[in-house]
Write a protein that holds these residues in place. Structure first.
Motif, PDB file in Angstrom:
ATOM      1  N   ILE A   1       0.843  -1.187   0.000  1.00 38.52           N
ATOM      2  CA  ILE A   1       0.000   0.000   0.000  1.00 38.52           C
ATOM      3  C   ILE A   1       0.885   1.246   0.000  1.00 38.52           C
ATOM      4  O   ILE A   1       1.689   1.443   0.911  1.00 38.52           O
ATOM      5  CB  ILE A   1      -0.923   0.009   1.239  1.00 38.52           C
ATOM      6  CG1 ILE A   1      -1.773  -1.262   1.252  1.00 38.52           C
ATOM      7  CG2 ILE A   1      -1.807   1.245   1.251  1.00 38.52           C
ATOM      8  CD1 ILE A   1      -2.534  -1.476   2.534  1.00 38.52           C
ATOM      9  N   PRO A   2       0.761   2.093  -0.997  1.00 42.30           N
ATOM     10  CA  PRO A   2       1.618   3.279  -1.070  1.00 42.30           C
ATOM     11  C   PRO A   2       1.195   4.351  -0.063  1.00 42.30           C
ATOM     12  O   PRO A   2       0.074   4.336   0.457  1.00 42.30           O
ATOM     13  CB  PRO A   2       1.410   3.768  -2.507  1.00 42.30           C
ATOM     14  CG  PRO A   2       0.009   3.338  -2.832  1.00 42.30           C
ATOM     15  CD  PRO A   2      -0.173   2.005  -2.135  1.00 42.30           C
ATOM     16  N   MET A   3       2.096   5.281   0.199  1.00 44.13           N
ATOM     17  CA  MET A   3       1.831   6.381   1.120  1.00 44.13           C
ATOM     18  C   MET A   3       1.881   7.704   0.355  1.00 44.13           C
ATOM     19  O   MET A   3       2.899   8.037  -0.264  1.00 44.13           O
ATOM     20  CB  MET A   3       2.861   6.394   2.254  1.00 44.13           C
ATOM     21  CG  MET A   3       2.661   7.518   3.269  1.00 44.13           C
ATOM     22  SD  MET A   3       3.845   7.436   4.637  1.00 44.13           S
ATOM     23  CE  MET A   3       5.380   7.873   3.797  1.00 44.13           C
ATOM     24  N   LEU A   4       0.807   8.445   0.396  1.00 43.31           N
ATOM     25  CA  LEU A   4       0.747   9.728  -0.290  1.00 43.31           C
ATOM     26  C   LEU A   4       1.660  10.742   0.380  1.00 43.31           C
ATOM     27  O   LEU A   4       1.565  10.976   1.592  1.00 43.31           O
ATOM     28  CB  LEU A   4      -0.692  10.259  -0.304  1.00 43.31           C
ATOM     29  CG  LEU A   4      -0.879  11.669  -0.874  1.00 43.31           C
ATOM     30  CD1 LEU A   4      -0.533  11.708  -2.363  1.00 43.31           C
ATOM     31  CD2 LEU A   4      -2.302  12.166  -0.633  1.00 43.31           C
ATOM     32  N   GLN A   5       2.544  11.352  -0.388  1.00 39.27           N
ATOM     33  CA  GLN A   5       3.402  12.438   0.078  1.00 39.27           C
ATOM     34  C   GLN A   5       3.379  13.561  -0.947  1.00 39.27           C
ATOM     35  O   GLN A   5       3.463  13.315  -2.153  1.00 39.27           O
ATOM     36  CB  GLN A   5       4.848  11.972   0.271  1.00 39.27           C
ATOM     37  CG  GLN A   5       5.065  11.066   1.469  1.00 39.27           C
ATOM     38  CD  GLN A   5       6.543  10.748   1.670  1.00 39.27           C
ATOM     39  OE1 GLN A   5       7.264  10.489   0.720  1.00 39.27           O
ATOM     40  NE2 GLN A   5       6.993  10.772   2.915  1.00 39.27           N
ATOM     41  N   ILE A   6       3.247  14.783  -0.469  1.00 36.65           N
ATOM     42  CA  ILE A   6       3.272  15.959  -1.339  1.00 36.65           C
ATOM     43  C   ILE A   6       4.470  16.839  -1.001  1.00 36.65           C
ATOM     44  O   ILE A   6       5.213  17.263  -1.872  1.00 36.65           O
ATOM     45  CB  ILE A   6       1.951  16.752  -1.228  1.00 36.65           C
ATOM     46  CG1 ILE A   6       0.792  15.906  -1.786  1.00 36.65           C
ATOM     47  CG2 ILE A   6       2.058  18.090  -1.953  1.00 36.65           C
ATOM     48  CD1 ILE A   6      -0.567  16.557  -1.649  1.00 36.65           C
ATOM     49  N   LEU A   7       4.678  17.103   0.300  1.00 34.42           N
ATOM     50  CA  LEU A   7       5.777  17.945   0.739  1.00 34.42           C
ATOM     51  C   LEU A   7       6.962  17.107   1.197  1.00 34.42           C
ATOM     52  O   LEU A   7       6.801  16.138   1.933  1.00 34.42           O
ATOM     53  CB  LEU A   7       5.343  18.851   1.890  1.00 34.42           C
ATOM     54  CG  LEU A   7       4.389  19.997   1.569  1.00 34.42           C
ATOM     55  CD1 LEU A   7       4.047  20.757   2.846  1.00 34.42           C
ATOM     56  CD2 LEU A   7       4.999  20.944   0.550  1.00 34.42           C
ATOM     57  N   GLN A   8       8.147  17.515   0.790  1.00 36.41           N
ATOM     58  CA  GLN A   8       9.363  16.929   1.339  1.00 36.41           C
ATOM     59  C   GLN A   8       9.661  17.573   2.695  1.00 36.41           C
ATOM     60  O   GLN A   8       9.017  18.541   3.096  1.00 36.41           O
ATOM     61  CB  GLN A   8      10.526  17.144   0.369  1.00 36.41           C
ATOM     62  CG  GLN A   8      10.291  16.525  -0.998  1.00 36.41           C
ATOM     63  CD  GLN A   8      11.485  16.653  -1.918  1.00 36.41           C
ATOM     64  OE1 GLN A   8      12.419  15.842  -1.846  1.00 36.41           O
ATOM     65  NE2 GLN A   8      11.472  17.651  -2.793  1.00 36.41           N
ATOM     66  N   SER A   9      10.631  17.035   3.406  1.00 37.92           N
ATOM     67  CA  SER A   9      10.937  17.541   4.745  1.00 37.92           C
ATOM     68  C   SER A   9      11.331  19.010   4.746  1.00 37.92           C
ATOM     69  O   SER A   9      11.125  19.721   5.737  1.00 37.92           O
ATOM     70  CB  SER A   9      12.052  16.704   5.387  1.00 37.92           C
ATOM     71  OG  SER A   9      11.629  15.375   5.577  1.00 37.92           O
TER      72      SER A   9
END
Length: 395
Positions: free
Chosen positions: A26-34
């Motif tokens: 199951i993938p994890m949605l990410q938009i912003l990097q650290s």
């Protein structure tokens, strides 16, 4: 008529096939990097400047509130507190994507959702000091908030009780034809309770418009996730119950906002449940009764501090030209003063009459409760120095 025989939907095989957990990815949605920049290929959800700044300010306000109330508990001014340091994006980013008509059923670390909807500092304080301005008349522990006007169901102490309740409330919304949903917050530890399974199954079978929002912060008090379950987190359980599921970076407020916005759309339009698993980390102790140094390292905590959701949001706002450091510093100082002033004011408000303990439950107070009340009064009269009448707390 549709064939309701479940066997008709099952694919047959003629060789032994063992299904392994590794097949679930199951993938994890990410938009912003650290550092607050967008991941390559990612795009920010449509957000106005006012909403984006409100999200940041709410996260910052909750961090100030948490710091001040932990100190107040250490000073003996309140009995208990739970901070959400490191998890602010999960609560605030999700509630920002909802309608004000949507019902919130919380666990106990979602003060950010309540603040975003307009719960005042004075209301927070009156509840935590259990004084006469507390609408619950001091009958709840600190941080067990509730507000009918803001569609925030009063928090219960036992884990996971709100999960089947949320399914039932959402079913009622569906039957009433309301264009609203219920969102139900809980931690991955609560997902080990039987109510989790009962609630999800009920919602799936009855097609309830509810968003189950799991904050997977890595620990159920002192028990790490790998000692709680062997499967692919909580998201895989949603799939197992036939529930549409989203996994999201819980420290990325834009990703949380986008995921919740989509989950709400599905729940409203398709009248069905959605599960969101927000992968986060509890930087604070589980509660003021907990010492996390006994079960995790400082190095582990430092790695997650680098993923601070508040700093990440500040960097993104700055890149949009929506962040003024000088103005933000003034706002932070005003918020600190507001929290401190409200704390001192709530502390002066008298506690509720002792009779409130047995009233508002029965039409007339039963004899055994009346007898217990008299025994309690005698005890307090015997030790008056321990139970001051004018203080906002019991020493």
């Amino acid at each position: 008529m549709q064939d309701r025989n479940h066997l008709a939907r099952v694919k047959a095989t003629h060789q032994v096939e063992v299904i392994e957990n590794g097949l679930i990815d199951i993938p994890m949605l990410q938009i912003l990097q650290s550092d607050g920049t967008l991941h390559p290929g990612a795009s920010a959800p449509p957000l106005s400047q006012d909403v984006a700044v409100k999200i940041l300010h709410t996260m910052q306000y909750i961090r100030i509130l948490d710091e001040r109330m932990i100190a107040a508990q250490r000073q003996g001014r309140i009995s208990f507190y739970l901070a959400c340091t490191g998890e602010e994006a999960a609560a605030v980013g999700s509630v920002a994507a909802l309608s004000d008509q949507d019902m919130i059923m919380s666990q106990y670390r979602e003060q950010g959702a309540l603040a975003y909807r307009g719960y005042s500092t004075a209301q927070f304080m009156n509840q935590m000091f259990s004084n006469q301005l507390d609408p619950n008349k001091g009958r709840q522990m600190p941080i067990h908030y509730g507000d009918k006007a803001l569609n925030f169901m009063t928090i219960s102490s036992p884990l996971a009780t709100q999960i089947p309740q949320a399914a039932g409330y959402a079913y009622g919304q569906k039957m009433a034809g309301n264009d609203a949903i219920t969102i139900c917050y809980f931690g991955e530890g609560a997902a080990s309770e039987g109510d989790f399974h009962a609630g999800l199954n009920m919602a799936a079978v009855l097609n309830c418009p509810v968003v189950f929002f799991c904050r997977n912060n890595g620990y159920a008090i002192s028990t790490p996730a790998e000692e709680q379950f062997a499967g692919d987190g909580i998201a895989s359980r949603g799939i197992g119950y036939g529930i549409k599921t989203i996994r999201v970076d819980g420290n990325d407020v834009l990703a949380v906002y986008a995921a919740t916005q989509e989950a709400r759309r599905i729940a409203v339009e398709q009248r069905c449940p959605v599960l969101i698993e927000a992968m986060s980390y509890r930087l604070a102790a589980h509660s003021t009764s907990d010492d996390p140094s006994g079960y995790r390292s400082r190095d582990e905590e430092d790695k997650w501090r680098a993923k601070d959701p508040v700093a990440r949001m500040i960097h993104w706002l700055d890149s949009q030209g929506w962040f003024d450091e000088s103005q933000n510093s003034k706002w932070l100082e005003q918020s600190r003063q507001e929290v401190l002033a409200a704390l001192k004011e709530a502390e002066k408000v008298p506690v509720n009459p002792i009779e409130d303990i047995v009233e508002d439950v029965y039409d007339s107070v039963p004899w055994h409760l009346s007898a217990q009340l008299e025994q309690l009064k005698s005890h307090i009269k015997k030790y008056p120095e321990v139970y001051p009448k004018t203080s906002g707390r019991v020493k």
